[in-house]
Write a protein that holds these residues in place. Sequence first.
Motif, mmCIF file in Angstrom:
data_model
loop_
_atom_site.group_PDB
_atom_site.id
_atom_site.type_symbol
_atom_site.label_atom_id
_atom_site.label_comp_id
_atom_site.label_asym_id
_atom_site.label_seq_id
_atom_site.Cartn_x
_atom_site.Cartn_y
_atom_site.Cartn_z
ATOM 1 N N SER A 187 0.804 -1.217 0.000
ATOM 2 C CA SER A 187 0.000 0.000 0.000
ATOM 3 C C SER A 187 0.842 1.275 0.000
ATOM 4 C CB SER A 187 -0.891 -0.018 1.235
ATOM 5 O OG SER A 187 -1.642 1.157 1.339
ATOM 6 N N ASP A 188 0.230 2.356 -0.483
ATOM 7 C CA ASP A 188 0.846 3.677 -0.452
ATOM 8 C C ASP A 188 0.288 4.534 0.684
ATOM 9 O OD1 ASP A 188 2.554 3.285 -2.582
ATOM 10 O OD2 ASP A 188 1.085 3.951 -4.060
ATOM 11 N N PHE A 189 -0.454 3.920 1.593
ATOM 12 C CA PHE A 189 -1.009 4.629 2.738
ATOM 13 C C PHE A 189 0.138 5.215 3.550
ATOM 14 C CE2 PHE A 189 -3.037 4.455 7.060
ATOM 15 C CZ PHE A 189 -3.927 5.490 6.836
ATOM 16 N N ILE A 190 0.024 6.463 3.965
ATOM 17 C CA ILE A 190 1.137 7.200 4.561
ATOM 18 C C ILE A 190 1.678 6.527 5.831
ATOM 19 C CG2 ILE A 190 -0.379 8.770 5.822
ATOM 20 C CD1 ILE A 190 2.964 9.733 4.247
ATOM 21 N N ILE A 191 0.802 6.037 6.693
ATOM 22 C CA ILE A 191 1.270 5.407 7.928
ATOM 23 C C ILE A 191 2.009 4.108 7.611
ATOM 24 C CG2 ILE A 191 0.531 4.355 10.106
ATOM 25 C CD1 ILE A 191 -1.751 6.443 10.116
ATOM 26 N N TYR A 192 1.495 3.336 6.667
ATOM 27 C CA TYR A 192 2.171 2.098 6.278
ATOM 28 C C TYR A 192 3.532 2.402 5.660
ATOM 29 C CZ TYR A 192 3.182 -2.355 4.079
ATOM 30 O OH TYR A 192 3.796 -3.523 3.703
ATOM 31 N N ARG A 193 3.616 3.439 4.830
ATOM 32 C CA ARG A 193 4.905 3.798 4.222
ATOM 33 C C ARG A 193 5.919 4.203 5.275
ATOM 34 N NH1 ARG A 193 3.550 7.765 -0.657
ATOM 35 N NH2 ARG A 193 3.798 9.127 1.132
ATOM 36 N N LEU A 194 5.478 4.905 6.328
ATOM 37 C CA LEU A 194 6.385 5.278 7.411
ATOM 38 C C LEU A 194 6.884 4.044 8.159
ATOM 39 C CD1 LEU A 194 4.535 8.403 8.824
ATOM 40 C CD2 LEU A 194 6.693 8.375 7.561
ATOM 41 N N MET A 195 5.982 3.095 8.419
ATOM 42 C CA MET A 195 6.385 1.860 9.104
ATOM 43 C C MET A 195 7.365 1.066 8.245
ATOM 44 S SD MET A 195 2.789 0.762 11.027
ATOM 45 C CE MET A 195 2.642 -0.653 10.039
ATOM 46 N N VAL A 196 7.101 1.002 6.935
ATOM 47 C CA VAL A 196 7.983 0.267 6.025
ATOM 48 C C VAL A 196 9.357 0.910 5.974
ATOM 49 C CG1 VAL A 196 8.369 -0.259 3.580
ATOM 50 C CG2 VAL A 196 6.185 -0.783 4.633
ATOM 51 N N ALA A 197 9.409 2.231 5.934
ATOM 52 C CA ALA A 197 10.698 2.926 5.864
ATOM 53 C C ALA A 197 11.563 2.598 7.072
ATOM 54 C CB ALA A 197 10.463 4.431 5.764
ATOM 55 N N ARG A 198 10.944 2.519 8.244
ATOM 56 C CA ARG A 198 11.723 2.196 9.444
ATOM 57 C C ARG A 198 12.106 0.715 9.491
ATOM 58 N NH1 ARG A 198 11.543 5.798 14.296
ATOM 59 N NH2 ARG A 198 12.564 3.933 15.019
ATOM 60 N N SER A 199 11.211 -0.145 9.030
ATOM 61 C CA SER A 199 11.461 -1.583 9.102
ATOM 62 C C SER A 199 12.395 -2.070 8.003
ATOM 63 C CB SER A 199 10.139 -2.346 8.993
ATOM 64 O OG SER A 199 9.277 -1.968 10.017
ATOM 65 N N LYS A 200 12.526 -1.314 6.938
ATOM 66 C CA LYS A 200 13.333 -1.739 5.801
ATOM 67 C C LYS A 200 14.803 -1.900 6.174
ATOM 68 C CE LYS A 200 12.081 -1.173 1.426
ATOM 69 N NZ LYS A 200 11.664 -0.522 0.220
ATOM 70 N N MET A 201 15.264 -1.135 7.169
ATOM 71 C CA MET A 201 16.651 -1.255 7.618
ATOM 72 C C MET A 201 16.935 -2.653 8.153
ATOM 73 S SD MET A 201 17.341 2.375 9.469
ATOM 74 C CE MET A 201 15.749 2.532 10.266
ATOM 75 N N LEU A 202 15.966 -3.221 8.832
ATOM 76 C CA LEU A 202 16.144 -4.541 9.446
ATOM 77 C C LEU A 202 15.735 -5.675 8.511
ATOM 78 C CD1 LEU A 202 16.843 -6.132 12.003
ATOM 79 C CD2 LEU A 202 14.491 -5.844 12.723
ATOM 80 N N TRP A 203 14.624 -5.523 7.791
ATOM 81 C CA TRP A 203 14.055 -6.611 7.011
ATOM 82 C C TRP A 203 14.411 -6.572 5.533
ATOM 83 C CZ3 TRP A 203 12.145 -10.711 9.351
ATOM 84 C CH2 TRP A 203 11.763 -10.574 10.672
#
Length: 55
Positions: free
Chosen positions: A9-25
């Motif tokens: 999704s391009d939902f703003i809250i999901y994109r923020l969570m993905v940006a932070r989690s991308k470092m680890l996952w």
Amino acid sequence: MFICGRLQSDFIIYRLMVARSKMLWGKNVHKFYQVAGAMVTVFGILLALGYIPTR
């Protein structure tokens, strides 16, 4: 979380969570959110049906 992870999704809250989690996952971040969303859903259903006591 499951649906957003599945649709990437391009939902703003999901994109923020993905940006932070991308470092680890890394590339698996959307799969992580699919699994996490499914686990939260199952837990909620079990709690609502009374299989998990609240006290």
